[in-house]
Design an enzyme around this catalytic site. Structure first.
Site, PDB file in Angstrom:
ATOM      1  N   LYS A 172       0.851  -1.185   0.000  1.00  0.00           N
ATOM      2  CA  LYS A 172       0.000   0.000   0.000  1.00  0.00           C
ATOM      3  C   LYS A 172       0.890   1.239   0.000  1.00  0.00           C
ATOM      4  O   LYS A 172       1.715   1.427   0.887  1.00  0.00           O
ATOM      5  CB  LYS A 172      -0.914   0.028   1.224  1.00  0.00           C
ATOM      6  N   GLY A 233      -7.551   9.488  10.223  1.00  0.00           N
ATOM      7  CA  GLY A 233      -7.764   9.549  11.662  1.00  0.00           C
ATOM      8  C   GLY A 233      -8.833  10.516  12.118  1.00  0.00           C
ATOM      9  O   GLY A 233      -9.044  10.680  13.326  1.00  0.00           O
ATOM     10  N   ALA A 259      -9.218   5.738   4.897  1.00  0.00           N
ATOM     11  CA  ALA A 259      -9.026   6.902   5.775  1.00  0.00           C
ATOM     12  C   ALA A 259     -10.309   7.682   6.003  1.00  0.00           C
ATOM     13  O   ALA A 259     -11.065   7.961   5.072  1.00  0.00           O
ATOM     14  CB  ALA A 259      -7.952   7.848   5.238  1.00  0.00           C
ATOM     15  N   GLY A 260     -10.540   8.028   7.277  1.00  0.00           N
ATOM     16  CA  GLY A 260     -11.621   8.919   7.635  1.00  0.00           C
ATOM     17  C   GLY A 260     -12.891   8.263   8.119  1.00  0.00           C
ATOM     18  O   GLY A 260     -13.809   8.945   8.566  1.00  0.00           O
ATOM     19  N   ASN A 281      -8.346   1.983  10.395  1.00  0.00           N
ATOM     20  CA  ASN A 281      -7.510   1.648  11.545  1.00  0.00           C
ATOM     21  C   ASN A 281      -8.021   2.353  12.802  1.00  0.00           C
ATOM     22  O   ASN A 281      -8.485   1.714  13.735  1.00  0.00           O
ATOM     23  CB  ASN A 281      -6.053   2.022  11.278  1.00  0.00           C
ATOM     24  N   THR A 282      -7.983   3.683  12.797  1.00  0.00           N
ATOM     25  CA  THR A 282      -8.331   4.444  13.995  1.00  0.00           C
ATOM     26  C   THR A 282      -9.760   4.178  14.460  1.00  0.00           C
ATOM     27  O   THR A 282     -10.021   4.115  15.668  1.00  0.00           O
ATOM     28  CB  THR A 282      -8.141   5.948  13.735  1.00  0.00           C
TER      29      THR A 282
END
Length: 329
Positions: A172, A233, A259-260, A281-282
């Site tokens: 990635k 994040g 993301a987001g 992830n977050t």
């Protein structure tokens, strides 16, 4: 020996050369109800057992459908760089309190692929816990990423080390523009993508939600396009559904929102747009209960995909009663 062929525009890995008849059997297709074209030449049904499908072959398999415009999408498996995945959810390995918690969340998520960062070995404490002790790279697909890289050169260096460490070529790529927004630097991202592909890497690319940039990445050979939903994040969810929808409509490779995402409804929205998958992830790692959130994300991705395939009802300006008014007492 495994070979890669292209079937209906998608790369697929086979265990070795096979006859057309054997291939159709493996795919659960009835030869009587389809037609096959191999390298632009129609294959007669009488020769299905004699003609062999070899590496590099391009096949088109067609059948009859009713006339008219059927707007409903067709379900397709998630295939990245020739590998088929059952789960459309990819999770990260950062920000968890412990590796054990990360492993438990991974199991609850049902994901088959995890992103991993490349960092220096702790030379002062060789006994410290390591990710591979909790998440087996033989059981899950490790996806080395270039988190924290701000130039194409840094990204190249990182992924060369990853390939040397574990033999990984599916990677990635993210090349960031600045530390405040963590938006992708698309000029450096395009350059890094081209260089990595020339070196034999299979590149999944974190990018802006710009359809033109996404198309250029695909033209360079990216095996997956990964537009951001919102800043990394942030947990803000999909901010530009129009741009992402346009990317999906034009792409011939998987589109995975990256993301987001903040909660399950964000993941469902991304999937309802027609995305092939979601990476996060977050949203899981910083939830009050990461394992429970991982399970929620699993169901959200699955539900969003089903809703996309089902096709939502049209939006209306006014009420429309479910029960007919005619014959009302």
């Amino acid at each position: 020996m495994a070979v890669t062929v292209t079937i209906n525009g998608e790369a697929r890995e086979l265990n070795g050369p096979v006859s057309v008849a054997a291939l159709l059997t493996d795919m659960g297709l009835d030869p009587a109800k389809i037609a096959v074209e191999r390298n632009l030449e129609v294959v007669p049904k009488s020769q299905y057992h004699e003609i062999t499908v070899n590496g590099g072959d391009r096949l088109e398999i067609v059948h009859f459908i009713g006339g008219g415009d059927d707007a409903r999408p067709v379900d397709k498996p998630l295939i990245i760089a020739g590998r088929t995945f059952k789960s459309r959810l990819i999770i990260g390995t950062g920000k968890y309190k412990t590796y054990a918690q990360n492993a438990a969340a991974l199991k609850a998520s049902g994901a088959e692929m995890v992103t991993v960062a490349v960092r220096r070995v702790n030379l002062t404490d060789n006994s410290s816990e390591k990710l591979v002790d909790f998440i087996d790279p033989k059981e899950y697909v490790y996806l080395p990423n270039t988190a924290g890289c701000f130039t194409a050169e840094d990204a190249m260096r990182t992924l060369r080390l990853a390939r040397e460490a574990g033999g990984w070529t599916l990677v990635k790529l993210e090349v960031l523009g600045d530390k405040k927004t963590l938006y992708p630097n698309m000029i450096e991202t395009l350059r890094a993508t081209e260089l990595l592909i020339k070196e034999g890497f299979q590149v999944m690319v974190y990018c802006s939600d710009d359809p033109l940039m996404a198309k250029r990445l695909e033209e360079l050979g990216a095996c997956a396009i990964m537009p951001l939903a919102a800043p990394i994040g942030s947990g803000l969810g999909v901010q530009n559904p129009v741009g992402i929808r346009m990317i999906i409509e034009e792409a011939k490779v998987p589109v995975i929102v990256d993301a987001g995402v903040g909660t399950a409804s964000d993941a469902a929205i991304a999937m309802e747009l027609g995305c092939d998958g979601v990476l996060m992830n977050t949203a899981i790692a910083e939830a009050k209960d990461p394992v429970l959130m991982a399970a929620a994300m699993r169901h959200a991705v699955e539900a969003g995909r089903l809703a996309y395939l089902a096709g939502r009802m049209p939006k209306k300006r006014y009420a429309d009663p479910s029960s007919p008014i005619a014959g009302l007492i």
